[in-house]
Design an enzyme around this catalytic site. Sequence first.
Site, PDB file in Angstrom:
ATOM      1  N   ARG A   1      14.438 -87.147 -13.309  1.00  0.00           N
ATOM      2  CA  ARG A   1      14.846 -87.919 -14.484  1.00  0.00           C
ATOM      3  C   ARG A   1      13.787 -88.961 -14.845  1.00  0.00           C
ATOM      4  NH1 ARG A   1      20.578 -90.099 -12.769  1.00  0.00           N
ATOM      5  NH2 ARG A   1      20.603 -90.853 -14.944  1.00  0.00           N
TER       6      ARG A   1
ATOM      7  N   LEU B   1      22.410 -85.159  -4.377  1.00  0.00           N
ATOM      8  CA  LEU B   1      22.323 -84.929  -5.814  1.00  0.00           C
ATOM      9  C   LEU B   1      23.036 -86.083  -6.498  1.00  0.00           C
ATOM     10  CD1 LEU B   1      23.219 -81.111  -6.079  1.00  0.00           C
ATOM     11  CD2 LEU B   1      20.938 -82.147  -6.076  1.00  0.00           C
ATOM     12  N   ASP B   2      22.509 -86.523  -7.628  1.00  0.00           N
ATOM     13  CA  ASP B   2      23.188 -87.563  -8.390  1.00  0.00           C
ATOM     14  C   ASP B   2      24.601 -87.105  -8.745  1.00  0.00           C
ATOM     15  OD1 ASP B   2      20.836 -88.960  -8.328  1.00  0.00           O
ATOM     16  OD2 ASP B   2      20.245 -88.463 -10.383  1.00  0.00           O
ATOM     17  N   LYS B   3      25.470 -88.059  -8.958  1.00  0.00           N
ATOM     18  CA  LYS B   3      26.856 -87.758  -9.330  1.00  0.00           C
ATOM     19  C   LYS B   3      26.914 -86.738 -10.467  1.00  0.00           C
ATOM     20  CE  LYS B   3      30.866 -89.852 -11.605  1.00  0.00           C
ATOM     21  NZ  LYS B   3      31.418 -91.080 -12.212  1.00  0.00           N
TER      22      LYS B   3
ATOM     23  N   THR C   1      24.636 -84.626 -11.554  1.00  0.00           N
ATOM     24  CA  THR C   1      23.791 -83.439 -11.412  1.00  0.00           C
ATOM     25  C   THR C   1      24.589 -82.386 -10.652  1.00  0.00           C
ATOM     26  OG1 THR C   1      21.736 -84.713 -11.402  1.00  0.00           O
ATOM     27  CG2 THR C   1      21.655 -82.521 -10.428  1.00  0.00           C
TER      28      THR C   1
END
Length: 341
Positions: A250, A139-141, A143
Site C-alpha cells: 500500500r 495480513l491487514d484487516k 486485505t
Amino acid sequence: MTTRIHQLAPGAPAQRLDRLLASAWPDLSRSRLQALIRGGHVTLAGQPVRDPSLKAAGSAEIALAEPPPAPAEPVPERIPLQVVYEDEDLVVLDKPAGLVVHPGAGNESGTLVNALLAHCGASLSGIGGVARPGIVHRLDKDTSGLLVAAKNDAAHRALAAQFADHGRTGPLERAYLAFCWGAPEPRRGTIEAAIARHNSNREKMAVVPEEKGRHAVTHYAVEELFGDPADPAASLVRCELETGRTHQIRVHLAFVKHPLLGDEVYGAGFRTKAALLPEQAGSALAALQRQALHAALLQFEHPRTGRIMRFESPLPPELEKLRAALRMCAPAHRPERKLSS
C-alpha cells in the site's frame, strides 16, 4: 504434566544445560527451555536446577516435568474459517477481508487468533508454553487471502525463519494482486524505498530516507490495464515481496502515485477519480469498502517433511466484480508481463 528424560553419556564434554536440552529436544525452543529451567521444572541427578547456564556433564539423568500449555489469554470463538490445508503442524487459511488477525486495542475479540483457538483446540501443543497459534506473518484487516499459522513450537520456529529470509535463499514465495489507480511505469519493475512510522499519524506508515527506516523492496508487474492503454484509469498489478514491512504494498504503490483502489488511508487524494469511472465500475468500487488487495499465492517448505507447499487463491467475489466492472473502461488491455510464479 509430561515428564521427559535425557541420559547424559559417560565421558561427554560439559555443556550448558539449556543448549544440551535444546539439542536433545528440538521441538522446544531454547528460550522455552530456559523458562522451564528457571521455573524449577528441570532436575539433574534428582536435584532441581534453576540456572540455564549450569554446565552438565557425567552420566547423570536430566528430567523435565513439562507443564501443560497455559491457556491463551484470547478466548476461543466459533468464527467460520476457510481452511485450505491443515495437518498436525500448521494450518493454511484463506482470510476474508474484514477479519483482524491479532487481538488488540479495540479488537479484543472476533479475531483470527480467537477463531484459530476454537478451531484447533487440543491440537495446539503450545507456542512458547502457551496454547496459541503461531502467527508468522500477517495480513491487514481489509486485505483478503492466504495466511499460514503454526500449531507447535518447532513449526513456528521453522516457518518464522523462512519468512524472515523472505525467499532469498529458500522456497518461500508470496504474491499479491492489487488494483491500483493508473498503472506504474515501467509496466514491470521494482520499488525500493525504506518504510517507517509516519511522523504525524502513528497509524500510518511512510516512505523515508534509508537511514531513517527499514529497507523495503516490492517487485511488481502489470497484468491488466483498464481503459486507454496510453492513459489507463486503473490496472491490476501482481506484487511480490522481498521484504515484509507493515502496509508495504500500500505504501509503495502510493509512493509511486498509483495507490490501491479503495485505500482510504494511502489513496484518499484519489477519491475524485472514482467519478470518472463508468457507472458500474464506480458502484463496484463504492460497494467494496476496503483496499483492493488480495494475497493470491503462498509457497513455503513444510517444517516437518521438507515438502514444498504451494497454495493459490482466486480473487474473492467482490474483487472479481470490481475487475468485471473495470473492464467496461474500454478499451481494455492485458500485457503479457507477469512475474514468475
